[in-house]
Write a protein that holds these residues in place. Structure first.
Motif, PDB file in Angstrom:
ATOM      1  N   ASP A 146       1.225  -1.051  -0.147  1.00  0.00           N
ATOM      2  CA  ASP A 146      -0.119   0.320   0.701  1.00  0.00           C
ATOM      3  C   ASP A 146       0.935   1.048  -0.237  1.00  0.00           C
ATOM      4  O   ASP A 146       0.615   1.975   0.920  1.00  0.00           O
ATOM      5  CB  ASP A 146      -0.989  -0.070   1.004  1.00  0.00           C
ATOM      6  CG  ASP A 146      -1.806   1.239   1.120  1.00  0.00           C
ATOM      7  OD1 ASP A 146      -2.050   1.355   0.146  1.00  0.00           O
ATOM      8  OD2 ASP A 146      -2.549   1.155   2.763  1.00  0.00           O
ATOM      9  N   VAL A 173       2.294   5.302  11.331  1.00  0.00           N
ATOM     10  CA  VAL A 173       1.380   4.217  10.787  1.00  0.00           C
ATOM     11  C   VAL A 173       0.809   3.713  11.844  1.00  0.00           C
ATOM     12  O   VAL A 173       1.870   2.117  11.380  1.00  0.00           O
ATOM     13  CB  VAL A 173       1.083   3.491   9.322  1.00  0.00           C
ATOM     14  CG1 VAL A 173       0.104   2.789   8.579  1.00  0.00           C
ATOM     15  CG2 VAL A 173       1.872   5.168   7.975  1.00  0.00           C
ATOM     16  N   HIS A 222      -1.711  -0.727  12.134  1.00  0.00           N
ATOM     17  CA  HIS A 222      -1.259  -2.259  11.471  1.00  0.00           C
ATOM     18  C   HIS A 222       0.102  -1.588  11.289  1.00  0.00           C
ATOM     19  O   HIS A 222       0.302  -1.119  11.652  1.00  0.00           O
ATOM     20  CB  HIS A 222      -2.482  -2.154  10.623  1.00  0.00           C
ATOM     21  CG  HIS A 222      -2.443  -0.997   9.215  1.00  0.00           C
ATOM     22  ND1 HIS A 222      -3.235  -0.732   9.362  1.00  0.00           N
ATOM     23  CD2 HIS A 222      -1.762  -0.469   8.229  1.00  0.00           C
ATOM     24  CE1 HIS A 222      -3.822   0.583   8.569  1.00  0.00           C
ATOM     25  NE2 HIS A 222      -2.705  -0.038   7.839  1.00  0.00           N
ATOM     26  N   PHE A 271     -10.164  -2.241   1.778  1.00  0.00           N
ATOM     27  CA  PHE A 271      -9.581  -2.415   0.782  1.00  0.00           C
ATOM     28  C   PHE A 271     -10.991  -3.531  -0.010  1.00  0.00           C
ATOM     29  O   PHE A 271     -10.350  -3.956  -1.108  1.00  0.00           O
ATOM     30  CB  PHE A 271      -8.445  -2.920  -0.166  1.00  0.00           C
ATOM     31  CG  PHE A 271      -7.881  -1.354   0.652  1.00  0.00           C
ATOM     32  CD1 PHE A 271      -8.152   0.066   0.799  1.00  0.00           C
ATOM     33  CD2 PHE A 271      -6.452  -1.495   0.957  1.00  0.00           C
ATOM     34  CE1 PHE A 271      -7.237   0.765   1.180  1.00  0.00           C
ATOM     35  CE2 PHE A 271      -5.429  -0.580   1.603  1.00  0.00           C
ATOM     36  CZ  PHE A 271      -6.030   0.341   0.946  1.00  0.00           C
ATOM     37  N   PHE A 330      -7.834  -3.109   6.146  1.00  0.00           N
ATOM     38  CA  PHE A 330      -6.901  -2.647   4.549  1.00  0.00           C
ATOM     39  C   PHE A 330      -6.226  -3.988   4.374  1.00  0.00           C
ATOM     40  O   PHE A 330      -7.372  -5.644   4.160  1.00  0.00           O
ATOM     41  CB  PHE A 330      -5.722  -1.555   5.306  1.00  0.00           C
ATOM     42  CG  PHE A 330      -6.965  -0.243   5.460  1.00  0.00           C
ATOM     43  CD1 PHE A 330      -6.934   0.191   5.241  1.00  0.00           C
ATOM     44  CD2 PHE A 330      -6.517  -0.207   7.468  1.00  0.00           C
ATOM     45  CE1 PHE A 330      -8.305   1.528   5.398  1.00  0.00           C
ATOM     46  CE2 PHE A 330      -6.687   0.829   7.598  1.00  0.00           C
ATOM     47  CZ  PHE A 330      -7.491   1.864   6.443  1.00  0.00           C
ATOM     48  N   ARG A 342       1.898  13.060  11.723  1.00  0.00           N
ATOM     49  CA  ARG A 342       0.517  12.731  10.968  1.00  0.00           C
ATOM     50  C   ARG A 342      -0.084  10.808  11.706  1.00  0.00           C
ATOM     51  O   ARG A 342       0.286  10.536  11.062  1.00  0.00           O
ATOM     52  CB  ARG A 342       0.408  13.640   9.705  1.00  0.00           C
ATOM     53  CG  ARG A 342      -1.079  12.890   8.823  1.00  0.00           C
ATOM     54  CD  ARG A 342      -0.728  11.378   8.156  1.00  0.00           C
ATOM     55  NE  ARG A 342      -1.935  10.745   7.722  1.00  0.00           N
ATOM     56  CZ  ARG A 342      -2.644   9.428   7.068  1.00  0.00           C
ATOM     57  NH1 ARG A 342      -2.523   8.904   6.969  1.00  0.00           N
ATOM     58  NH2 ARG A 342      -3.569   9.849   6.412  1.00  0.00           N
ATOM     59  N   ASP A 352      -1.788   7.797  11.219  1.00  0.00           N
ATOM     60  CA  ASP A 352      -2.937   7.470  10.019  1.00  0.00           C
ATOM     61  C   ASP A 352      -3.977   6.695  10.819  1.00  0.00           C
ATOM     62  O   ASP A 352      -3.773   5.527  11.860  1.00  0.00           O
ATOM     63  CB  ASP A 352      -2.152   6.231   9.111  1.00  0.00           C
ATOM     64  CG  ASP A 352      -2.576   5.492   8.194  1.00  0.00           C
ATOM     65  OD1 ASP A 352      -2.600   6.146   7.322  1.00  0.00           O
ATOM     66  OD2 ASP A 352      -2.926   4.162   8.236  1.00  0.00           O
ATOM     67  N   VAL A 353      -4.797   6.741  10.234  1.00  0.00           N
ATOM     68  CA  VAL A 353      -6.360   5.889  10.841  1.00  0.00           C
ATOM     69  C   VAL A 353      -6.686   6.249  12.601  1.00  0.00           C
ATOM     70  O   VAL A 353      -6.334   4.813  12.755  1.00  0.00           O
ATOM     71  CB  VAL A 353      -6.978   4.595  10.233  1.00  0.00           C
ATOM     72  CG1 VAL A 353      -6.833   5.273   8.644  1.00  0.00           C
ATOM     73  CG2 VAL A 353      -5.652   3.667  10.552  1.00  0.00           C
ATOM     74  N   HIS A 370      -3.146  11.921  -0.471  1.00  0.00           N
ATOM     75  CA  HIS A 370      -2.891  11.240  -1.306  1.00  0.00           C
ATOM     76  C   HIS A 370      -3.712  10.399  -1.930  1.00  0.00           C
ATOM     77  O   HIS A 370      -4.280   9.280  -2.530  1.00  0.00           O
ATOM     78  CB  HIS A 370      -1.634  10.671  -0.638  1.00  0.00           C
ATOM     79  CG  HIS A 370      -1.852  10.016   0.596  1.00  0.00           C
ATOM     80  ND1 HIS A 370      -2.254  10.900   1.729  1.00  0.00           N
ATOM     81  CD2 HIS A 370      -2.457   8.571   1.044  1.00  0.00           C
ATOM     82  CE1 HIS A 370      -2.568   9.753   2.598  1.00  0.00           C
ATOM     83  NE2 HIS A 370      -2.206   8.355   1.943  1.00  0.00           N
ATOM     84  N   ARG A 373      -7.341   7.167  -5.719  1.00  0.00           N
ATOM     85  CA  ARG A 373      -6.343   7.814  -5.577  1.00  0.00           C
ATOM     86  C   ARG A 373      -5.033   8.051  -5.983  1.00  0.00           C
ATOM     87  O   ARG A 373      -4.776   8.741  -5.637  1.00  0.00           O
ATOM     88  CB  ARG A 373      -5.806   6.564  -4.219  1.00  0.00           C
ATOM     89  CG  ARG A 373      -6.985   5.937  -3.300  1.00  0.00           C
ATOM     90  CD  ARG A 373      -6.669   5.686  -1.784  1.00  0.00           C
ATOM     91  NE  ARG A 373      -5.973   4.784  -2.045  1.00  0.00           N
ATOM     92  CZ  ARG A 373      -5.628   3.957  -0.682  1.00  0.00           C
ATOM     93  NH1 ARG A 373      -5.621   4.415   0.247  1.00  0.00           N
ATOM     94  NH2 ARG A 373      -4.344   2.887  -1.302  1.00  0.00           N
ATOM     95  N   ARG A 382      -1.978  10.451  -7.005  1.00  0.00           N
ATOM     96  CA  ARG A 382      -0.422   9.989  -7.239  1.00  0.00           C
ATOM     97  C   ARG A 382       0.470  10.068  -8.820  1.00  0.00           C
ATOM     98  O   ARG A 382       1.433   9.856  -8.711  1.00  0.00           O
ATOM     99  CB  ARG A 382      -0.231   8.848  -6.544  1.00  0.00           C
ATOM    100  CG  ARG A 382      -1.424   8.843  -5.442  1.00  0.00           C
ATOM    101  CD  ARG A 382      -1.643   7.381  -4.564  1.00  0.00           C
ATOM    102  NE  ARG A 382      -2.227   7.349  -3.377  1.00  0.00           N
ATOM    103  CZ  ARG A 382      -3.094   5.808  -2.883  1.00  0.00           C
ATOM    104  NH1 ARG A 382      -2.290   4.593  -3.341  1.00  0.00           N
ATOM    105  NH2 ARG A 382      -3.421   6.991  -1.107  1.00  0.00           N
TER     106      ARG A 382
HETATM  107  C1  GLC Z   1      -4.969   6.022   5.553  1.00  0.00           C
HETATM  108  C2  GLC Z   1      -4.184   6.343   4.753  1.00  0.00           C
HETATM  109  C3  GLC Z   1      -4.303   5.074   3.191  1.00  0.00           C
HETATM  110  C4  GLC Z   1      -4.016   4.054   3.893  1.00  0.00           C
HETATM  111  C5  GLC Z   1      -4.752   3.264   5.042  1.00  0.00           C
HETATM  112  C6  GLC Z   1      -4.634   2.682   5.413  1.00  0.00           C
HETATM  113  O1  GLC Z   1      -6.269   6.060   5.132  1.00  0.00           O
HETATM  114  O2  GLC Z   1      -3.983   7.835   4.260  1.00  0.00           O
HETATM  115  O3  GLC Z   1      -3.600   5.172   2.107  1.00  0.00           O
HETATM  116  O4  GLC Z   1      -3.744   3.319   2.475  1.00  0.00           O
HETATM  117  O5  GLC Z   1      -5.195   4.651   6.116  1.00  0.00           O
HETATM  118  O6  GLC Z   1      -2.760   2.347   6.143  1.00  0.00           O
END
Ligand code: GLC
Length: 560
Positions: free
Chosen positions: A73, A113, A116, A158, A177, A211, A213-214, A329, A415, A419
């Protein structure tokens, strides 16, 4: 970037923070600048472009993930949190980036991130080896349903089930995801401690913040089918704050698709000890289809859009803090989604920037937005690279639906629109690489590029530069009270910002037609023009005629 503490404002409870006046620029490293010719952007490439970003005036770069990853990803699947992906460079390159950026007054925000990892992370490799592994409880495992299927019907963002069977142990693991992104078990204190240690390691390297993520997913309780806003979410964030960045003057922004004005106050309230702000998506999702979501977006309904933007401005007026953005993104290009790329590309891109950058909150610019980069005209699924788009395409076709219709949706919302390579010049592939780019450049790069805009005073780029500078000059843009006007008008967006004796008025036409509005007396249209996207005609009368996508801001001080 000033790190000094400011005294509280006399007329507001908000304590001043350096990031209140900041403008954040998001770099998607893979697509920004390739210094080696391998077709993939990298850290030395970003360093080469720091002078460009300094000239634009931004204060912070948010770097999408740069860590070691199998790139299922594009790096949002991390296999080593404490090293740099070889295609992006080395730790030494990273340290150089931090130092070179700091010299130019720019801070670096890392993408954290931690909902996960990658399935190639050593923790997961160990965890999947056996039920007795010391790392088993780092992830979320459940026995099959009595019929042998997944433990419940949770789905992955996804597409498909959120559970994958691990054949050796006969148990399923959770992945909200892709199956290559197993969810970490935040209920395990060892997991949380390992993450906090890693965060401190990066903070010690001098970054400006994270930042996240989720982040709304980390408190999940899968047996109760709760994914967002779980019961311990805010406990975890408070613990993270205490154990990592709480006593450092950094910026933290949590990505939270589920955020409401109420929960945003929990995340970013000044007495909560959690985050600086959340990145919420209500203005984005309000125009998605109820069934097909972003794959069949509805036309923008300005009355609705204004009501959502206004709701957030009011909700976080006295506590908490807003992030302001049109794109990132994961989203289509702003000018393609909200503007008009056929007849009014420049006007509408500038209009959108004006409206957003003069609101209260911290503005985010996604790379290429400052030159008005547009969605891609890909015609075949082979041109797409994004895992979400490819998975959704497969499911769409398997369900017997038309592939053409899918491409139409992907052209609008996929997306990869965001990109494609950054368009630096009219050189091959937009000057992004001397090799062959990992994803095709948008074919409009010969005319739409940085080189042609920086020297043109009327360009979109120079409009962004002006807006960024205005935020540093005028406190009313940073702290002024927000009030909307013409709420029911389908074509124009009007708001005022007021601080002490200063009053800022922002007026924008969201259509490709001339629109005339009758200005009410209370709006007191007066003052000097701070910024506008047409040559400004200084004969403001009660009947105000706005040209297609016209937008301007007036600053007046009625007391003067
Ligand atoms: C967030 C990110 C995205 C990614 C997802 C899983 O939404 O912005 O790009 O695919 O998390 O990490």
């Amino acid at each position: 970037m000033s790190q000094s503490a400011h005294p509280p404002l006399a007329n507001s409870g908000i304590e001043r923070k350096w990031w209140h006046t900041a403008t954040i620029y998001q770099v998607y490293p893979r697509s920004f600048c390739d210094s080696t010719g391998d077709g993939v952007g990298d850290l030395p490439g970003i360093i080469e472009r720091l002078d460009y970003l300094q000239a634009l005036g931004i204060t912070v770069i948010w770097l999408s993930p740069i860590f070691v990853s199998p790139m299922d990803d594009n790096g949002y699947d991390i296999s080593d949190y404490q090293d740099i992906a070889p295609e992006f460079g080395t730790l030494a390159d990273f340290d150089r980036l931090v130092a070179e950026a700091r010299k130019r007054g720019i801070g670096i925000l890392l993408d954290l991130v931690v909902n996960h990892t990658s399935d190639e992370h050593p923790w997961f490799i160990e965890a999947r080896r056996s039920k007795d592994s010391p790392f088993r409880n780092y992830y979320i495992w459940r026995k099959p349903d009595p019929d042998g299927g997944p433990p419940n019907d949770l789905t992955s963002s996804f597409g498909g089930a959120a559970w994958t069977l691990e054949p050796q142990s006969g148990e399923y693991y959770l992945h909200l995801f892709s199956r290559r992104q197993p969810d970490l078990n935040w209920e395990n204190p060892e997991v949380r401690d390992a993450i906090y240690q890693m965060m401190n390691w990066w903070l010690d390297r001098g970054i400006a913040g994270f930042r996240m993520d989720v982040i709304d997913l980390i408190g999940k309780q899968v047996d109760a089918r709760i994914t967002t806003d779980g019961p311990h979410l805010h406990d975890y964030l408070q613990e993270m704050n205490r154990k990592t960045f709480g006593n450092r003057d950094v910026l933290t922004v949590g990505e939270a698709w589920s955020a409401t004005p109420g929960s945003a106050l929990l995340y970013s309230g000044r007495r909560r000890g959690e985050l600086s702000m959340v990145f919420q998506f209500e203005h984005v999702t309000q125009s998605w289809d109820e069934v097909y979501g972003k794959w069949r977006p509805k036309p923008i309904d300005l009355v609705k859009l204004k009501s959502v933007l206004g709701k957030w401005q009011h909700a976080l007026a006295d506590d908490g803090w807003n992030s302001l953005f049109w794109g990132n993104h994961d989203l289509p290009r702003a000018v393609s989604r909200y503007g008009n790329t056929s007849g009014y590309h420049v006007e509408s891109a500038k209009m959108l920037a004006t409206v957003l950058h003069l609101m209260k909150g911290t503005p985010f610019i996604y790379q290429g937005e400052e030159i008005g980069m547009t969605n891609v005209p890909f015609t075949s699924i082979e041109q797409y690279k994004d895992i979400e788009t490819l998975n959704m395409h497969r499911l769409h076709v398997e369900a017997g639906r038309s592939p053409e219709q899918f491409i139409h949706g992907a052209n609008q919302s996929g997306r990869d629109n965001a990109r494609t390579p950054m368009q630096w010049s009219a050189a091959p592939h937009g000057g992004f690489t001397t090799g062959s780019p990992w994803i095709e450049a948008n074919p409009n790069y010969p005319t739409l590029n940085v080189e042609s805009q920086v020297t043109d005073d009327r360009s979109i780029w120079n409009h962004y530069r002006r807006l960024i500078a205005l935020r540093k000059q005028h406190q009313v843009i940073v702290y002024g009270q927000y009030q909307s006007w013409f709420d029911q008008h389908p074509d124009v967006l009007v708001y005022t910002r007021t601080l002490d004796d200063d009053r800022l008025i922002v007026i924008a036409n969201f259509t490709s037609r001339d629109v005339t509005i009758t200005v009410p007396n209370e709006l007191q249209l007066c003052g000097s023009c701070l910024v506008s996207n047409y040559p400004f005609v200084d004969d403001i009368s009660e009947e105000l005629k706005l040209r297609p996508y016209e937008a301007f801001a007036l600053l007046c001080n009625p007391a003067e």
